[in-house]
Scaffold this active site. Structure first.
Site, PDB file in Angstrom:
ATOM      1  CG  HIS A  20      -8.272  -0.120  -2.914  1.00  0.00           C
ATOM      2  ND1 HIS A  20      -7.447  -1.178  -2.586  1.00  0.00           N
ATOM      3  CD2 HIS A  20      -8.991   0.145  -1.793  1.00  0.00           C
ATOM      4  CE1 HIS A  20      -7.654  -1.521  -1.320  1.00  0.00           C
ATOM      5  NE2 HIS A  20      -8.580  -0.740  -0.829  1.00  0.00           N
ATOM      6  NE  ARG A  22      -3.822   0.605   1.938  1.00  0.00           N
ATOM      7  CZ  ARG A  22      -5.027   0.579   2.516  1.00  0.00           C
ATOM      8  NH1 ARG A  22      -5.229   1.164   3.680  1.00  0.00           N
ATOM      9  NH2 ARG A  22      -6.021  -0.068   1.939  1.00  0.00           N
TER      10      ARG A  22
HETATM   11  N1  NVA Z   1     -10.163   6.390  -1.546  1.00  0.00           N
HETATM   12  C1  NVA Z   1      -9.832   5.954  -0.217  1.00  0.00           C
HETATM   13  C2  NVA Z   1      -9.990   4.465  -0.101  1.00  0.00           C
HETATM   14  C3  NVA Z   1      -9.791   3.925   1.285  1.00  0.00           C
HETATM   15  C4  NVA Z   1      -9.851   2.418   1.369  1.00  0.00           C
HETATM   16  C5  NVA Z   1      -8.423   6.385   0.124  1.00  0.00           C
HETATM   17  O1  NVA Z   1      -7.532   6.260  -0.720  1.00  0.00           O
HETATM   18  O2  NVA Z   1      -8.199   6.855   1.244  1.00  0.00           O
END
Ligand code: NVA
Length: 314
Positions: free
Chosen positions: A128, A101
């Site tokens: 994601h 991440r």
């Molecule tokens: N768009 C959000 C998704 C969180 C799972 C972020 O990037 O914070």
């Protein structure tokens, strides 16, 4: 060539279906596969806040008979203390797969180029894809399939979630609608990629500033935070601009009566979604959150199997 899962269209429509079938099987029988027996280790590197992702990957790796190794990105300082290619080669020689991440998609691509093991995107600024697999599994469970259904997303159209719904949704044969205000529309290149995939799967793409238009007769209604991780300093201006895109009972009423509501979480009741929708009867968010586990186990098992097969064939 090592296979990775860096963006949703790294899986062809047939491969995505295969992974979702595997996820459903692993949900029925959680210990059916043990591709990480040994145990082999999977590095889980988290450069941004995480709850669902670190939980579901840690549990998932353990259930595949492997050992999860959680790396705190703030300590590892990848790209600052050490370059991405150096880190990729150091970690890649010791683990079976890397889950990352981070911020820039290009860094993830560099990690994949140098790691020598499968790399999985656990969220970047741009995509994601693991969340979309979980969502598609959830839609399959509640709707009996995905093909031909309309999936409508409301909010930040330039976000990782909107981009991944575009690519992953049309790969599953869905009609994907993104409703977002000017200045927050999806990247044109990603829309073009989604349109090209849709031409082959029977799906379609609609990008609009009109939330009511996007909601009309939708099967799946979705939103996400207006303030993604890394955008915290823009909160006030975003809340002002996104006001018309809240998924509330009025907007849900424009969708099909049996539409389901999804949210990747964390959710902010009263901003992107009203409490009565998030906690209401059409919401399937807890199934969606659980399905991260099954979907990610499936993609890991699929990648490991693919790389063994392709490696031995080479
Ligand atoms: N768009 C959000 C998704 C969180 C799972 C972020 O990037 O914070």
């Amino acid at each position: 060539m090592t296979r990775h899962f860096l963006r949703d269209d790294d899986l062809s429509p047939a491969e995505q279906a295969e992974v979702l079938d595997l996820a459903a099987r692993l949900k029925r029988d959680r210990f059916a596969l043990s591709p990480l027996r040994g145990p082999q280790t999977v590095a889980l590197i988290m450069d941004k806040p995480t709850l669902r992702t670190q939980t579901s990957f840690s549990v998932g790796v353990a259930e595949l008979q492997g050992s999860p190794f959680l790396v705190d990105g703030t300590k590892a300082q990848i790209g600052t203390r050490e370059s991405v290619p150096d880190v990729a080669r150091i970690i890649g020689r010791q683990v079976a797969a890397i889950v990352w991440r981070t911020f820039a998609q290009t860094d993830l691509e560099t990690m994949a180029e140098y790691a020598g093991v499968p790399v999985v995107n656990a969220l970047t600024d741009e995509f994601h894809p693991c969340q979309i697999l979980a969502d598609l599994l959830t839609v399959r469970e509640h709707k009996g399939g995905t093909e031909g259904l309309t999936l409508s997303f409301f909010g930040d159209g330039a976000s990782n979630m909107a981009h991944s719904y575009l690519l992953g949704g049309v790969t599953a044969g869905m009609h994907v609608r993104i409703a977002a205000p000017a200045g927050y529309l999806p990247e044109k290149a990603i829309v073009a990629d989604a349109e090209a995939i849709a031409a082959g799967t029977g799906g379609s793409v609609l990008v609009t500033e009109d939330a009511a238009e996007a909601a009309r007769d939708a099967d799946v209604m979705i939103t996400d935070t207006w303030v993604s991780m890394g955008k915290e300093s823009e909160k006030a201006e975003r809340v002002a601009v996104f006001g018309g895109y809240t998924v509330d009972a009025e907007l849900m009423g424009r969708a099909k009566p049996d539409a389901v509501f999804l949210h990747c979480l964390p959710a902010y009741r009263g901003l992107e979604v009203s409490a009565d929708v998030l906690d209401g009867p059409q919401s399937v968010i807890w199934d969606e959150a659980e399905n991260r586990l099954h979907a990610q186990k499936a993609v890991l098992a699929w990648l490991l199997e693919k790389n063994v097969t392709e490696g031995s064939a080479a």
